[in-house]
Scaffold this motif. Structure first.
Motif, mmCIF file in Angstrom:
data_model
loop_
_atom_site.group_PDB
_atom_site.id
_atom_site.type_symbol
_atom_site.label_atom_id
_atom_site.label_comp_id
_atom_site.label_asym_id
_atom_site.label_seq_id
_atom_site.Cartn_x
_atom_site.Cartn_y
_atom_site.Cartn_z
ATOM 1 N N ILE A 1 0.838 -1.210 0.000
ATOM 2 C CA ILE A 1 0.000 0.000 0.000
ATOM 3 C C ILE A 1 0.871 1.258 0.000
ATOM 4 O O ILE A 1 0.601 2.219 -0.744
ATOM 5 C CB ILE A 1 -0.940 -0.012 1.220
ATOM 6 C CG1 ILE A 1 -1.989 -1.122 1.061
ATOM 7 C CG2 ILE A 1 -1.625 1.346 1.382
ATOM 8 C CD1 ILE A 1 -2.820 -1.362 2.304
ATOM 9 N N ILE A 2 1.924 1.253 0.812
ATOM 10 C CA ILE A 2 2.839 2.409 0.849
ATOM 11 C C ILE A 2 3.484 2.620 -0.513
ATOM 12 O O ILE A 2 3.612 3.755 -1.004
ATOM 13 C CB ILE A 2 3.914 2.203 1.939
ATOM 14 C CG1 ILE A 2 3.265 2.249 3.329
ATOM 15 C CG2 ILE A 2 5.001 3.272 1.830
ATOM 16 C CD1 ILE A 2 4.217 1.891 4.458
ATOM 17 N N ILE A 3 3.886 1.526 -1.139
ATOM 18 C CA ILE A 3 4.514 1.604 -2.455
ATOM 19 C C ILE A 3 3.553 2.209 -3.478
ATOM 20 O O ILE A 3 3.942 3.061 -4.289
ATOM 21 C CB ILE A 3 4.959 0.195 -2.903
ATOM 22 C CG1 ILE A 3 6.185 -0.239 -2.085
ATOM 23 C CG2 ILE A 3 5.268 0.152 -4.394
ATOM 24 C CD1 ILE A 3 6.472 -1.713 -2.173
ATOM 25 N N ILE A 4 2.289 1.768 -3.436
ATOM 26 C CA ILE A 4 1.302 2.281 -4.393
ATOM 27 C C ILE A 4 1.106 3.785 -4.226
ATOM 28 O O ILE A 4 1.087 4.546 -5.211
ATOM 29 C CB ILE A 4 -0.043 1.546 -4.212
ATOM 30 C CG1 ILE A 4 0.090 0.082 -4.660
ATOM 31 C CG2 ILE A 4 -1.149 2.233 -5.005
ATOM 32 C CD1 ILE A 4 -1.111 -0.777 -4.306
ATOM 33 N N PHE A 5 0.986 4.264 -2.981
ATOM 34 C CA PHE A 5 0.778 5.690 -2.735
ATOM 35 C C PHE A 5 1.984 6.517 -3.169
ATOM 36 O O PHE A 5 1.836 7.556 -3.822
ATOM 37 C CB PHE A 5 0.467 5.934 -1.249
ATOM 38 C CG PHE A 5 -0.975 5.735 -0.899
ATOM 39 C CD1 PHE A 5 -1.919 6.710 -1.212
ATOM 40 C CD2 PHE A 5 -1.405 4.582 -0.264
ATOM 41 C CE1 PHE A 5 -3.255 6.536 -0.900
ATOM 42 C CE2 PHE A 5 -2.746 4.400 0.052
ATOM 43 C CZ PHE A 5 -3.676 5.380 -0.267
ATOM 44 N N LYS A 6 3.189 6.056 -2.804
ATOM 45 C CA LYS A 6 4.393 6.816 -3.170
ATOM 46 C C LYS A 6 4.567 6.867 -4.688
ATOM 47 O O LYS A 6 4.888 7.916 -5.257
ATOM 48 C CB LYS A 6 5.639 6.210 -2.528
ATOM 49 C CG LYS A 6 6.885 7.046 -2.810
ATOM 50 C CD LYS A 6 8.143 6.436 -2.268
ATOM 51 C CE LYS A 6 9.324 7.376 -2.457
ATOM 52 N NZ LYS A 6 9.481 7.849 -3.847
ATOM 53 N N SER A 7 4.353 5.727 -5.331
ATOM 54 C CA SER A 7 4.534 5.663 -6.778
ATOM 55 C C SER A 7 3.478 6.496 -7.495
ATOM 56 O O SER A 7 3.752 7.078 -8.555
ATOM 57 C CB SER A 7 4.475 4.210 -7.251
ATOM 58 O OG SER A 7 5.498 3.465 -6.640
ATOM 59 N N SER A 8 2.274 6.549 -6.955
ATOM 60 C CA SER A 8 1.219 7.372 -7.555
ATOM 61 C C SER A 8 1.594 8.849 -7.499
ATOM 62 O O SER A 8 1.366 9.600 -8.465
ATOM 63 C CB SER A 8 -0.111 7.142 -6.822
ATOM 64 O OG SER A 8 -0.517 5.789 -6.930
ATOM 65 N N TYR A 9 2.182 9.270 -6.384
ATOM 66 C CA TYR A 9 2.637 10.659 -6.264
ATOM 67 C C TYR A 9 3.741 10.961 -7.279
ATOM 68 O O TYR A 9 3.705 11.977 -7.988
ATOM 69 C CB TYR A 9 3.136 10.916 -4.845
ATOM 70 C CG TYR A 9 3.734 12.292 -4.652
ATOM 71 C CD1 TYR A 9 2.912 13.391 -4.389
ATOM 72 C CD2 TYR A 9 5.116 12.492 -4.748
ATOM 73 C CE1 TYR A 9 3.461 14.659 -4.227
ATOM 74 C CE2 TYR A 9 5.663 13.748 -4.591
ATOM 75 C CZ TYR A 9 4.833 14.830 -4.330
ATOM 76 O OH TYR A 9 5.369 16.078 -4.183
ATOM 77 N N ASP A 10 4.714 10.059 -7.361
ATOM 78 C CA ASP A 10 5.849 10.271 -8.264
ATOM 79 C C ASP A 10 5.452 10.123 -9.729
ATOM 80 O O ASP A 10 6.193 10.531 -10.622
ATOM 81 C CB ASP A 10 6.984 9.297 -7.934
ATOM 82 C CG ASP A 10 7.659 9.637 -6.608
ATOM 83 O OD1 ASP A 10 7.575 10.811 -6.194
ATOM 84 O OD2 ASP A 10 8.255 8.738 -5.987
ATOM 85 N N PHE A 11 4.303 9.501 -9.975
ATOM 86 C CA PHE A 11 3.820 9.389 -11.352
ATOM 87 C C PHE A 11 3.511 10.787 -11.910
ATOM 88 O O PHE A 11 3.751 11.070 -13.092
ATOM 89 C CB PHE A 11 2.572 8.506 -11.381
ATOM 90 C CG PHE A 11 2.045 8.247 -12.764
ATOM 91 C CD1 PHE A 11 2.583 7.235 -13.550
ATOM 92 C CD2 PHE A 11 1.016 9.017 -13.276
ATOM 93 C CE1 PHE A 11 2.105 7.001 -14.826
ATOM 94 C CE2 PHE A 11 0.520 8.778 -14.552
ATOM 95 C CZ PHE A 11 1.071 7.774 -15.335
ATOM 96 N N PHE A 12 2.988 11.660 -11.033
ATOM 97 C CA PHE A 12 2.640 13.024 -11.462
ATOM 98 C C PHE A 12 3.789 14.008 -11.229
ATOM 99 O O PHE A 12 3.866 15.044 -11.886
ATOM 100 C CB PHE A 12 1.391 13.501 -10.719
ATOM 101 C CG PHE A 12 0.173 12.695 -11.029
ATOM 102 C CD1 PHE A 12 -0.528 12.898 -12.210
ATOM 103 C CD2 PHE A 12 -0.282 11.709 -10.152
ATOM 104 C CE1 PHE A 12 -1.674 12.149 -12.498
ATOM 105 C CE2 PHE A 12 -1.414 10.954 -10.434
ATOM 106 C CZ PHE A 12 -2.106 11.178 -11.620
#
Length: 325
Positions: A90-101
């Motif tokens: 879950i932490i990975i998904i949130f961090k990666s979603s932020y860095d996607f933008f």
């Protein structure tokens, strides 16, 4: 050192080394996808440390406070590992979603890919070793840790492929996309492991074990074993426990009943793949049992034998005599 302790100690030491290697790869590349793999390695280390302690407890002998042994702690260990895996995902998904933008510069991807590939191969080997050892010694903790490492190895393989694609295409937003996909995969595997451990903690019957026992009983059934029902099985670490009801002719004396139950006990422990503790309740037959009872020369028979009722998962696990189905 006991094989289970040796296996989990090897896993712990290797997990620490691989975690450090993956963080080196992250600092070299600044890749979110590699950070995903490195973050999961922290879980590997924590889980292996907890698993080592749970295996130590599970090998302790039965005592006054733990008449069934200490093996159930392995289900708790697997639960903790599953939860940690899920949180990491879950932490990975949130961090990666932020860095996607809000992407960051990525560099030296080829060097990072080599490091991740090496760690993946090592995890694959250790994972198979743990699963093999866990099955041989009936340890859910070792199997869970091994499957976790196999998941990690698969993640690393997908990561390496993704890094190569990013390296060749120079499409850097794929880094976060790959990381999000791996995060979802990690969460899914954490859920499966947690589900299995909760089943064990809630004394969910071991279906595969019950199937094996039913086959053994059906293939070796004796004429005096009129029916078997309410069959259940649980595993507590390396210890297996089975309880069931066996219908016997009501005119058997206590010595004969004891002998029949002992025969079943010996049959399961000789024919089965695990050493098993059985708790068997003897039921007296009723007139309604006569039509499927094959007991020869029965002086109290009230109805002719008509057909044998084959034992299967459908009737043996129910808490009722077969005539009442």
């Amino acid at each position: 050192m006991q094989p289970k302790k040796k296996a989990i100690l090897i896993s712990l030491c290797v997990s620490i080394v691989l975690m450090l290697a993956k963080f080196v790869a992250y600092f070299i590349t600044n890749s979110n996808a590699i950070l995903t793999d490195a973050a999961e390695s922290i879980v590997n280390v924590i889980a292996s440390a907890f698993a080592f302690y749970s295996i130590y407890l599970s090998t302790l002998p039965k005592d006054e406070n733990h008449p069934y042994g200490h093996g159930k702690v392995e289900f708790f260990s697997a639960f903790v590992e599953g939860v940690l895996i899920g949180i990491a995902g879950i932490i990975i998904i949130f961090k990666s979603s932020y860095d996607f933008f809000y992407p960051k510069e990525i560099k030296q991807l080829f060097d990072g890919a080599i490091i991740i590939a090496i760690t993946g191969i090592i995890n694959l080997a250790i994972g198979f070793y743990l699963i093999k050892t866990g099955k041989r010694h009936r340890s859910l903790t070792l199997e869970a840790d091994g499957k976790h490492l196999l998941t990690d190895a698969i993640s690393s393989a997908g990561l390496v492929i993704g890094i190569i694609i990013i390296y060749t295409t120079q499409i850097f937003w794929l880094d976060s996309a790959i990381s999000i996909a791996l995060g979802c995969y990690i969460v899914f595997n954490g859920y499966k492991l947690t589900r299995k451990s909760v089943g064990g903690l809630m004394d969910e019957s071991n279906i595969e074990l019950v199937k094996d026992i039913v086959v053994i009983l059906q293939e070796n059934r004796q004429e005096s074993w009129i029916d078997v029902h309410n069959l259940r099985a649980q595993q507590y670490g390396p210890d297996l426990h089975i309880d069931c009801h066996v219908t016997l002719p009501y005119y058997f004396d206590l010595n004969e009943v004891h002998q029949q139950i002992s025969n079943i006990d010996q049959l399961i422990n000789v024919s089965g793949s695990h050493e098993t503790e059985l708790f068997i309740h003897a039921d007296p037959c009723l007139p309604a049992c006569c039509n499927y009872c094959k007991m020869p020369n029965c002086k109290v028979r009230q109805e002719d034998f008509k057909r044998e009722i084959g034992w299967n998962m459908e009737n043996v696990t129910k808490n009722q005599k077969h005539f009442s189905q």
